[in-house]
Scaffold this motif. Sequence first.
Motif, PDB file in Angstrom:
ATOM      1  N   GLN A  82      31.897  30.306  52.647  1.00 39.49           N
ATOM      2  CA  GLN A  82      31.977  31.110  52.397  1.00 39.49           C
ATOM      3  C   GLN A  82      32.945  32.414  51.033  1.00 39.49           C
ATOM      4  O   GLN A  82      32.251  33.846  51.137  1.00 39.49           O
ATOM      5  CB  GLN A  82      31.679  32.386  53.283  1.00 39.49           C
ATOM      6  CG  GLN A  82      30.355  31.338  54.728  1.00 39.49           C
ATOM      7  CD  GLN A  82      30.028  31.908  55.862  1.00 39.49           C
ATOM      8  OE1 GLN A  82      29.558  33.153  55.425  1.00 39.49           O
ATOM      9  NE2 GLN A  82      30.497  31.504  56.332  1.00 39.49           N
ATOM     10  N   THR A 140      34.086  33.232  47.700  1.00 35.41           N
ATOM     11  CA  THR A 140      33.614  32.885  46.408  1.00 35.41           C
ATOM     12  C   THR A 140      33.949  32.480  44.676  1.00 35.41           C
ATOM     13  O   THR A 140      35.131  33.673  45.314  1.00 35.41           O
ATOM     14  CB  THR A 140      31.987  33.450  45.998  1.00 35.41           C
ATOM     15  OG1 THR A 140      32.462  34.445  45.451  1.00 35.41           O
ATOM     16  CG2 THR A 140      30.869  32.709  46.667  1.00 35.41           C
ATOM     17  N   GLY A 167      28.611  26.847  48.402  1.00 35.26           N
ATOM     18  CA  GLY A 167      29.006  27.800  48.854  1.00 35.26           C
ATOM     19  C   GLY A 167      30.186  28.948  48.627  1.00 35.26           C
ATOM     20  O   GLY A 167      30.065  30.397  49.717  1.00 35.26           O
ATOM     21  N   GLY A 168      31.288  28.064  48.703  1.00 34.55           N
ATOM     22  CA  GLY A 168      32.300  28.860  48.939  1.00 34.55           C
ATOM     23  C   GLY A 168      32.847  28.519  47.848  1.00 34.55           C
ATOM     24  O   GLY A 168      32.414  27.984  46.277  1.00 34.55           O
ATOM     25  N   ALA A 169      34.319  27.824  47.574  1.00 35.89           N
ATOM     26  CA  ALA A 169      35.137  27.286  46.569  1.00 35.89           C
ATOM     27  C   ALA A 169      36.410  26.615  46.847  1.00 35.89           C
ATOM     28  O   ALA A 169      36.565  26.738  47.951  1.00 35.89           O
ATOM     29  CB  ALA A 169      35.965  28.869  45.837  1.00 35.89           C
ATOM     30  N   PRO A 190      33.148  26.737  42.148  1.00 40.00           N
ATOM     31  CA  PRO A 190      32.242  26.786  42.935  1.00 40.00           C
ATOM     32  C   PRO A 190      32.382  26.178  44.221  1.00 40.00           C
ATOM     33  O   PRO A 190      32.689  24.787  43.481  1.00 40.00           O
ATOM     34  CB  PRO A 190      31.047  26.779  42.304  1.00 40.00           C
ATOM     35  CG  PRO A 190      31.385  27.848  40.714  1.00 40.00           C
ATOM     36  CD  PRO A 190      32.490  27.100  40.873  1.00 40.00           C
TER      37      PRO A 190
END
Length: 211
Positions: free
Chosen positions: A44, A46, A146-148, A143
Motif C-alpha cells: 500500500q 505507492t 497496489g504498493g511498490a 508500482p
Amino acid sequence: MTAPQLPEPRPVLWPLRPLGSAAVWTKASDGRTVVTVRHSPLSQVTPEMLAWWYSHVPGTMRYAGKTLPRYLVWHPLDHISYEASTPTVQPGTSLHITEALGRDVTKLIDIQVTVETIDAQAAIISKRLFGTSLIRLENEFTPYNGGARYVTRLTIGDTTPLAGLILNRVAHTRAFPPAKLAAWIRHHIEEIGNLENFLPDLYRYRADHEP
C-alpha cells in the motif's frame, strides 16, 4: 567534535523487518563498493507516496500519543536528527543526517549530503568532494500490486584520480568500514520496511492539511 546525544527511543509499535526479508549483494571493483538491497515489496505504499515522503521528511506527525519529528518515527530506535536547507526537500537541497546504527554511537552516521533527484521513480542523494563522489545512495521504486517494489544501491567511492589517490580509502575506512556497513544494511532494511506501517495514513492525512 562532541558526539550527538542519542534521543530516547520511541516505542516500536510494529515489528521491524528482519535482515533476511531483503536480498542483499555486494560488488567491489575499480576502488568502489556497491551494495544493492532489494527490499520485499512495500504494501500500500505507492511510488507517488514515496516521492512525497522524501520531499517532506522534515515536519511532525502523531505517533504513540505524541507529536514527533517524522524522522524519529521513520526509525524509532536509531534516528537522531534530519536537517534540510529548504522547507520542502528537492534537488539541490542540503541534508544533514545523523543516526546511530543499532543505537551504537561507535557506528554513528553524521553526514551532509546533497539531494540529486526526487520523483516517482527515485530518490538519490550523494556526498561529493572536489568533483568526486564519496557516497551515493540511490533509492528506486516501481508500482507493484497496489504498493511498490523498492531497490537501493549504496555506492562507496568513485573512479576519479582523486578517489584512487585518497578519497576511496577515506570512504571505506571512515564513512563505511565493514562493521558499520553491515549495521547500515540492517538499519536500512528496517527503516524502509517501516514505511508501510505509517506512510499510507500520513499521506492521506496530508491531503487535507499540507500542500
